[in-house]
Design a protein around this motif. Sequence first.
Motif, mmCIF file in Angstrom:
data_model
loop_
_atom_site.group_PDB
_atom_site.id
_atom_site.type_symbol
_atom_site.label_atom_id
_atom_site.label_comp_id
_atom_site.label_asym_id
_atom_site.label_seq_id
_atom_site.Cartn_x
_atom_site.Cartn_y
_atom_site.Cartn_z
ATOM 1 N N SER A 46 0.791 -1.237 0.000
ATOM 2 C CA SER A 46 0.000 0.000 0.000
ATOM 3 C C SER A 46 0.819 1.281 0.000
ATOM 4 O O SER A 46 0.323 2.343 -0.358
ATOM 5 N N GLY A 47 2.080 1.186 0.451
ATOM 6 C CA GLY A 47 2.887 2.386 0.589
ATOM 7 C C GLY A 47 2.712 3.074 1.927
ATOM 8 O O GLY A 47 3.391 4.065 2.226
ATOM 9 N N LEU A 48 1.809 2.563 2.764
ATOM 10 C CA LEU A 48 1.632 3.112 4.109
ATOM 11 C C LEU A 48 2.842 2.753 4.971
ATOM 12 O O LEU A 48 3.502 1.739 4.735
ATOM 13 N N GLY A 49 3.115 3.555 5.967
ATOM 14 C CA GLY A 49 4.258 3.305 6.825
ATOM 15 C C GLY A 49 4.087 2.041 7.658
ATOM 16 O O GLY A 49 3.027 1.850 8.271
ATOM 17 N N LYS A 50 5.109 1.221 7.685
ATOM 18 C CA LYS A 50 5.040 -0.028 8.441
ATOM 19 C C LYS A 50 4.841 0.243 9.932
ATOM 20 O O LYS A 50 4.032 -0.431 10.581
ATOM 21 N N ARG A 51 5.563 1.210 10.443
ATOM 22 C CA ARG A 51 5.440 1.526 11.874
ATOM 23 C C ARG A 51 4.052 2.074 12.198
ATOM 24 O O ARG A 51 3.470 1.736 13.240
ATOM 25 N N ASP A 52 3.520 2.928 11.283
ATOM 26 C CA ASP A 52 2.176 3.484 11.500
ATOM 27 C C ASP A 52 1.137 2.363 11.554
ATOM 28 O O ASP A 52 0.246 2.367 12.413
ATOM 29 N N LEU A 53 1.236 1.424 10.632
ATOM 30 C CA LEU A 53 0.301 0.295 10.606
ATOM 31 C C LEU A 53 0.428 -0.552 11.869
ATOM 32 O O LEU A 53 -0.578 -0.960 12.466
ATOM 33 N N TYR A 54 1.671 -0.817 12.254
ATOM 34 C CA TYR A 54 1.923 -1.662 13.429
ATOM 35 C C TYR A 54 1.338 -1.027 14.695
ATOM 36 O O TYR A 54 0.609 -1.670 15.457
ATOM 37 N N GLU A 55 1.635 0.243 14.905
ATOM 38 C CA GLU A 55 1.192 0.926 16.125
ATOM 39 C C GLU A 55 -0.327 1.094 16.148
ATOM 40 O O GLU A 55 -0.969 0.934 17.200
ATOM 41 N N ALA A 56 -0.899 1.419 14.982
ATOM 42 C CA ALA A 56 -2.359 1.590 14.928
ATOM 43 C C ALA A 56 -3.064 0.261 15.173
ATOM 44 O O ALA A 56 -4.078 0.202 15.883
ATOM 45 N N ALA A 57 -2.544 -0.801 14.598
ATOM 46 C CA ALA A 57 -3.153 -2.129 14.813
ATOM 47 C C ALA A 57 -2.989 -2.555 16.263
ATOM 48 O O ALA A 57 -3.895 -3.162 16.858
ATOM 49 N N LEU A 58 -1.850 -2.254 16.852
ATOM 50 C CA LEU A 58 -1.587 -2.615 18.241
ATOM 51 C C LEU A 58 -2.545 -1.860 19.163
ATOM 52 O O LEU A 58 -3.100 -2.438 20.124
ATOM 53 N N THR A 59 -2.749 -0.565 18.878
ATOM 54 C CA THR A 59 -3.663 0.232 19.670
ATOM 55 C C THR A 59 -5.102 -0.266 19.570
ATOM 56 O O THR A 59 -5.807 -0.426 20.558
ATOM 57 N N ARG A 60 -5.519 -0.587 18.336
ATOM 58 C CA ARG A 60 -6.875 -1.076 18.121
ATOM 59 C C ARG A 60 -7.068 -2.432 18.792
ATOM 60 O O ARG A 60 -8.147 -2.732 19.304
ATOM 61 N N LYS A 61 -6.005 -3.248 18.800
ATOM 62 C CA LYS A 61 -6.094 -4.554 19.446
ATOM 63 C C LYS A 61 -6.344 -4.389 20.940
ATOM 64 O O LYS A 61 -7.100 -5.146 21.555
#
Length: 271
Positions: A256-271
Amino acid sequence: MIILAATPIGNLGDASARLVDALGTATVIAAEDTRVTVHLLKALGIDNRPKLISLHDHNERDKAAELVELARDTDVLVLSDAGMPTVSDPGFHLVDAAAQAGVVVTALPGPSAVLTALAVSGLPTDRFTFEGFLPRKPGDRRSALRALASEGRTMVFFESPARLASSLADVAAALGSDRRVVVCRELTKFYEEVKRGTAAELAEWAAGGVKGEICLVVAGAEARVMDLATGVAEVQALVAAGTRLKDAAAEVSAASGLGKRDLYEAALTRK
């Protein structure tokens, strides 16, 4: 030392001066097929009779220790049938054993089917991945291709001419019928051919029968436009299917071109 020597992939004129000199002075040659090596020596007009040791896929693990010990006292020239040893050819286990034993390994660079196909393909060369031979069994081949569906780098494969048509059909099914593909046939030889088109077009072309040695170059997936919320949802779906969060974030980021860290942290927060 261990000397990995690249040999011509078709045209004998591609034999480097360093290769000719090494073949002319070698006392020990470890070869994928000793008959091919004898033919190469004759074809290059080299009058040398080194000790030839067979080193192929089925005996490399057993021969590695013997060759490493031999290389402590003399140079061991390592040849595959064509191209650079260790690249989809024997040599990897020998190099690994030599490195662990502290024996020097060097290379005489030269012809490479992978790089030649990539260079003439007309597909992006700034980032690429070499995937070797696709699996023989149709089911395994389709699974391997599906796993590469989001790969953004140009991909280079080796393929048998007998399986080319079915493999191209599987590329079309797994990666999209309009995915750009290049078939490189008989590189550096008299009947060299570079055929470009979509996966569907080349699958139809190959159905008529193709001969020779084949390199298949496939364009990488185009990055999808995706917002962060959608990206996080895809990460979560991968995690639910058993993928580690870190790996899922990396996969969605690549697609997607989205930042890996942004995806990781957002998914972690949502989890």
